[in-house]
Design an enzyme around this catalytic site. Sequence first.
Site, PDB file in Angstrom:
ATOM      1  N   ASN A 152       0.719  -1.353  -0.075  1.00 64.31           N
ATOM      2  CA  ASN A 152      -0.058   0.089  -0.023  1.00 64.31           C
ATOM      3  C   ASN A 152       0.929   1.213  -0.130  1.00 64.31           C
ATOM      4  OD1 ASN A 152       0.678  -0.541   2.537  1.00 64.31           O
ATOM      5  ND2 ASN A 152      -1.259  -0.079   3.525  1.00 64.31           N
ATOM      6  N   GLU A 251       4.264  -4.160  12.544  1.00 67.21           N
ATOM      7  CA  GLU A 251       3.340  -3.172  12.319  1.00 67.21           C
ATOM      8  C   GLU A 251       2.224  -3.995  11.561  1.00 67.21           C
ATOM      9  OE1 GLU A 251       3.164  -0.095  13.167  1.00 67.21           O
ATOM     10  OE2 GLU A 251       5.553  -0.044  13.719  1.00 67.21           O
ATOM     11  N   CYS A 285      -3.373   1.283   6.604  1.00 72.34           N
ATOM     12  CA  CYS A 285      -3.667   0.741   8.188  1.00 72.34           C
ATOM     13  C   CYS A 285      -4.237   1.765   9.253  1.00 72.34           C
ATOM     14  CB  CYS A 285      -2.358   0.130   8.643  1.00 72.34           C
ATOM     15  SG  CYS A 285      -0.993   1.462   8.587  1.00 72.34           S
ATOM     16  N   GLU A 459       7.930   2.447  14.625  1.00 69.86           N
ATOM     17  CA  GLU A 459       8.762   2.862  13.606  1.00 69.86           C
ATOM     18  C   GLU A 459       8.794   4.313  13.558  1.00 69.86           C
ATOM     19  OE1 GLU A 459       7.346   0.548  10.101  1.00 69.86           O
ATOM     20  OE2 GLU A 459       9.018  -0.449  10.369  1.00 69.86           O
TER      21      GLU A 459
HETATM   22  P1  NAP Z   1      -0.110  -9.061   3.902  1.00 69.72           P
HETATM   23  O1  NAP Z   1      -1.049  -9.900   2.947  1.00 69.72           O
HETATM   24  O2  NAP Z   1       0.022  -9.342   5.365  1.00 69.72           O
HETATM   25  O3  NAP Z   1       1.368  -9.024   3.218  1.00 69.72           O
HETATM   26  C1  NAP Z   1       2.190  -8.413   3.928  1.00 69.72           C
HETATM   27  C2  NAP Z   1       3.450  -8.700   3.152  1.00 69.72           C
HETATM   28  O4  NAP Z   1       3.790 -10.002   3.657  1.00 69.72           O
HETATM   29  C3  NAP Z   1       3.628  -9.105   1.729  1.00 69.72           C
HETATM   30  O5  NAP Z   1       4.750  -8.924   1.252  1.00 69.72           O
HETATM   31  C4  NAP Z   1       3.275 -10.640   1.567  1.00 69.72           C
HETATM   32  O6  NAP Z   1       3.601 -11.096   0.411  1.00 69.72           O
HETATM   33  C5  NAP Z   1       4.028 -10.958   2.791  1.00 69.72           C
HETATM   34  N1  NAP Z   1       3.553 -12.495   3.476  1.00 69.72           N
HETATM   35  C6  NAP Z   1       2.393 -12.924   3.401  1.00 69.72           C
HETATM   36  N2  NAP Z   1       2.659 -14.160   3.685  1.00 69.72           N
HETATM   37  C7  NAP Z   1       3.603 -14.513   4.188  1.00 69.72           C
HETATM   38  C8  NAP Z   1       4.400 -15.638   4.805  1.00 69.72           C
HETATM   39  N3  NAP Z   1       3.993 -16.778   5.030  1.00 69.72           N
HETATM   40  N4  NAP Z   1       5.556 -15.467   4.656  1.00 69.72           N
HETATM   41  C9  NAP Z   1       6.364 -14.228   4.557  1.00 69.72           C
HETATM   42  N5  NAP Z   1       5.755 -12.981   3.951  1.00 69.72           N
HETATM   43  C10 NAP Z   1       4.422 -13.159   3.757  1.00 69.72           C
HETATM   44  O7  NAP Z   1      -0.771  -7.604   3.771  1.00 69.72           O
HETATM   45  P2  NAP Z   1      -1.020  -6.758   2.587  1.00 69.72           P
HETATM   46  O8  NAP Z   1      -2.297  -7.341   2.214  1.00 69.72           O
HETATM   47  O9  NAP Z   1       0.094  -6.951   1.639  1.00 69.72           O
HETATM   48  O10 NAP Z   1      -1.156  -5.295   3.328  1.00 69.72           O
HETATM   49  C11 NAP Z   1      -2.301  -4.659   3.994  1.00 69.72           C
HETATM   50  C12 NAP Z   1      -2.025  -4.969   5.362  1.00 69.72           C
HETATM   51  O11 NAP Z   1      -0.722  -4.485   5.880  1.00 69.72           O
HETATM   52  C13 NAP Z   1      -3.222  -4.420   6.112  1.00 69.72           C
HETATM   53  O12 NAP Z   1      -3.619  -5.115   7.218  1.00 69.72           O
HETATM   54  C14 NAP Z   1      -2.586  -3.091   6.714  1.00 69.72           C
HETATM   55  O13 NAP Z   1      -3.378  -2.708   7.965  1.00 69.72           O
HETATM   56  C15 NAP Z   1      -1.233  -3.684   7.160  1.00 69.72           C
HETATM   57  N6  NAP Z   1      -0.431  -2.596   6.918  1.00 69.72           N
HETATM   58  C16 NAP Z   1      -0.090  -2.153   8.306  1.00 69.72           C
HETATM   59  C17 NAP Z   1       0.868  -0.980   8.490  1.00 69.72           C
HETATM   60  C18 NAP Z   1       1.318  -0.526   9.894  1.00 69.72           C
HETATM   61  O14 NAP Z   1       2.311   0.354  10.015  1.00 69.72           O
HETATM   62  N7  NAP Z   1       0.709  -0.951  10.840  1.00 69.72           N
HETATM   63  C19 NAP Z   1       1.090  -0.141   7.374  1.00 69.72           C
HETATM   64  C20 NAP Z   1       0.633  -0.506   6.099  1.00 69.72           C
HETATM   65  C21 NAP Z   1      -0.012  -1.568   6.214  1.00 69.72           C
HETATM   66  P3  NAP Z   1       2.641 -12.104  -0.497  1.00 69.72           P
HETATM   67  O15 NAP Z   1       1.627 -11.012  -0.831  1.00 69.72           O
HETATM   68  O16 NAP Z   1       3.394 -12.393  -1.692  1.00 69.72           O
HETATM   69  O17 NAP Z   1       1.920 -12.861   0.544  1.00 69.72           O
END
Ligand code: NAP
Length: 479
Positions: A152, A251, A285, A459
Site C-alpha cells: 500500500n 506493524e 492501516c 517505527e
Molecule cells: P499481507 O497479506 O499481510 O502481506 C504483507 C507482506 O507479507 C507481503 O509482502 C506478503 O507477500 C508477505 N507475506 C504474506 N504471507 C507471508 C508468509 N507466509 N511469509 C512471509 N511473508 C508473507 O498484507 P497486505 O495485504 O500486503 O497489506 C495490507 C495489510 O498491511 C493491512 O492489514 C494493513 O493494515 C497492514 N499495514 C500495516 C501498517 C502499519 O504500519 N501498521 C502499514 C501498512 C499496512 P505476499 O503478498 O506474496 O503473500
Amino acid sequence: MDDVPKQLFIAGAWADAADGVTMPVDDPATGEILCQVADAGPKDARLAEDAAVQAQREWARTAPRARSEILRRAYEIILSRTDELAALMTSEMGKPLAEARGEVAYAAEFFRWFSEEAVRIDGGYGVLPDGRNRMVLGRRPVGPCLLITPWNFPLAMGTRKIGPAIAAGCTMVLKPAPQTPLSSLALAGILKEAGLPDGVLNVVTTSRAGEVCEPLLRGGRIRKLSFTGSTQVGRLLLAQCADAVVRTSMELGGNAPFIVFDDADLDVAVDGAMVAKMRNMGEACTAANRFFVHRTVAEEFARRLADRMGALVVGPGTQDGVDVGPLIDGAGRAKVEELVADAVERGARVLVGGSTPEGPGCFYPPTVLTDVDPGSRLMATEIFGPVAAILTFEDEDEVVRRANDTPWGLVGYVFTEGMDRAFRVGERLEVGMVGLNTGLVSNPAAPFGGVKQSGLGREGGRVGIEEFLEFQYLAVPVR
Ligand code: NAP
C-alpha cells in the site's frame, strides 16, 4: 519503465532468479501486465541471506557518520527523482500521482531523519549501587534483518525499515509485496548509487513468500524480522520467529475509530474524515474504519461527508485531476463489495457510491453508509477501500467502550472543541496513536505503531532506531 531494474538485487549486483522464473507486475488501473520481474525461490533467498551475513561484520564497524551520509545522499537522490518515482509507484499501485509524490517526500524523510539519528546512538556509564562496580553500556546492531513490506505504501514502508537498519549498522534482506516490487528495486538502485556497500541491502522479489521467508526465519542467521502487513500473516511469522528466538517489530492491521462529538467543528471533522478515510483510497492501516458520530450531529456530518466524497474524481492515477485511483487488485475490490453488500443487507443506507463501475481496472467509488448495524462485518474487518461507515452514539463512556471493543489498537481519531475532552478521550483509547482534530498522524519524527493485535514496537521517531539495536553491558570493577 525500461530502465527500471527488474532483477533480484544480491550482494550489490542484479541477478535473475536461479531457476529463471519471472512474475508479472500488473497495472491496477487497466488490469494489463506492466512488466515481468524476477521471481525468487528459496535458493535465491539463501544467497541474499549469505550476502547480508557476510557484510554484517564490516558494516557494523563503519563509522556512524559514513552510514549517515549514505542515507543523506539517498534522501537527496530520491527527492531529485520525485516525478519518476511517483510515476513508477502509480503504475504498479494505482494511487493518483499527487499522492504518489506525497509518498516520495514522506519516504525520503525517513532517510533524512535516520541520517540524523545514525550519529546520535548513545551508550552510558554508571556507578552501580555497591559503589565499586562500574557499568559501561554500549549499543550494537542487532544483526542481519529480514524486512517484509506490504503493497500500500511501496516506497515509504521500505524506507521506514531500511533507514533505521542502515543507521544502526544492520544488513538486510528486503522482501517487498509481489504487487509492487518495482519501487523497492528502484530504491535499491538509489542506495547503491548513494554508496551503500555491497551486501548491506539485498532485495528478493517473489510470489512465493512463505517458501522464501520461512527458512530464513527458522535458520538462526537472521536476527531480526521487521514486518508490515496484516495481523493474520504477522501472527504466523511470530510463530516462525519463535524457533530461533528472532527479535521482531510488527506493524499490523488496524480498525480505527473516528469519533465526532457534538461540540466538534464539523468543517474540521469533515476535512479530517476526508484525509483519514480517503488517503491512499482507504488502503491504509491508519484508515478510519468505524465512524462514531454523536446522534445530534450525525445527519449533518454524513450529508457534508457524502457531498465531499461524491465530488471526488475516480480514474487512473496517471490522469490529471483524478482524486481516487483503482484498488490494488480484483481480490481487494471484491472484499470491499462484499463488506458493503453485507452492511446494506443489515439495513445501512447508501448516501453516495456503493456500486462497482463497469469497465477495466479495479475501481470502486467513494461510498458513505449511514445507519450501519453494529453487527455488520465491516465493523470487525479492515475495509481497505473508500467506504465510510457511520454509526451514532449518545455519550462519552459509551463511545469509548465501543471504540475499544476490537482486538486492534493502531490509531483513533477524536474531534471535539473541548480540550479536556480531547485529552480525556484520547488517553482512554486503547491505541498507539491518536489524531486530535486531525485525520493524519503519520510523521517520520513520531513513533508509529499500535497496541493489542496491531503490533509490537514502533517505527520512526527517536525510538525507531532502537528496534535495530541491542544493549551490551560491560561490568567493570574498580579497585
Ligand atoms: P499481507 O497479506 O499481510 O502481506 C504483507 C507482506 O507479507 C507481503 O509482502 C506478503 O507477500 C508477505 N507475506 C504474506 N504471507 C507471508 C508468509 N507466509 N511469509 C512471509 N511473508 C508473507 O498484507 P497486505 O495485504 O500486503 O497489506 C495490507 C495489510 O498491511 C493491512 O492489514 C494493513 O493494515 C497492514 N499495514 C500495516 C501498517 C502499519 O504500519 N501498521 C502499514 C501498512 C499496512 P505476499 O503478498 O506474496 O503473500
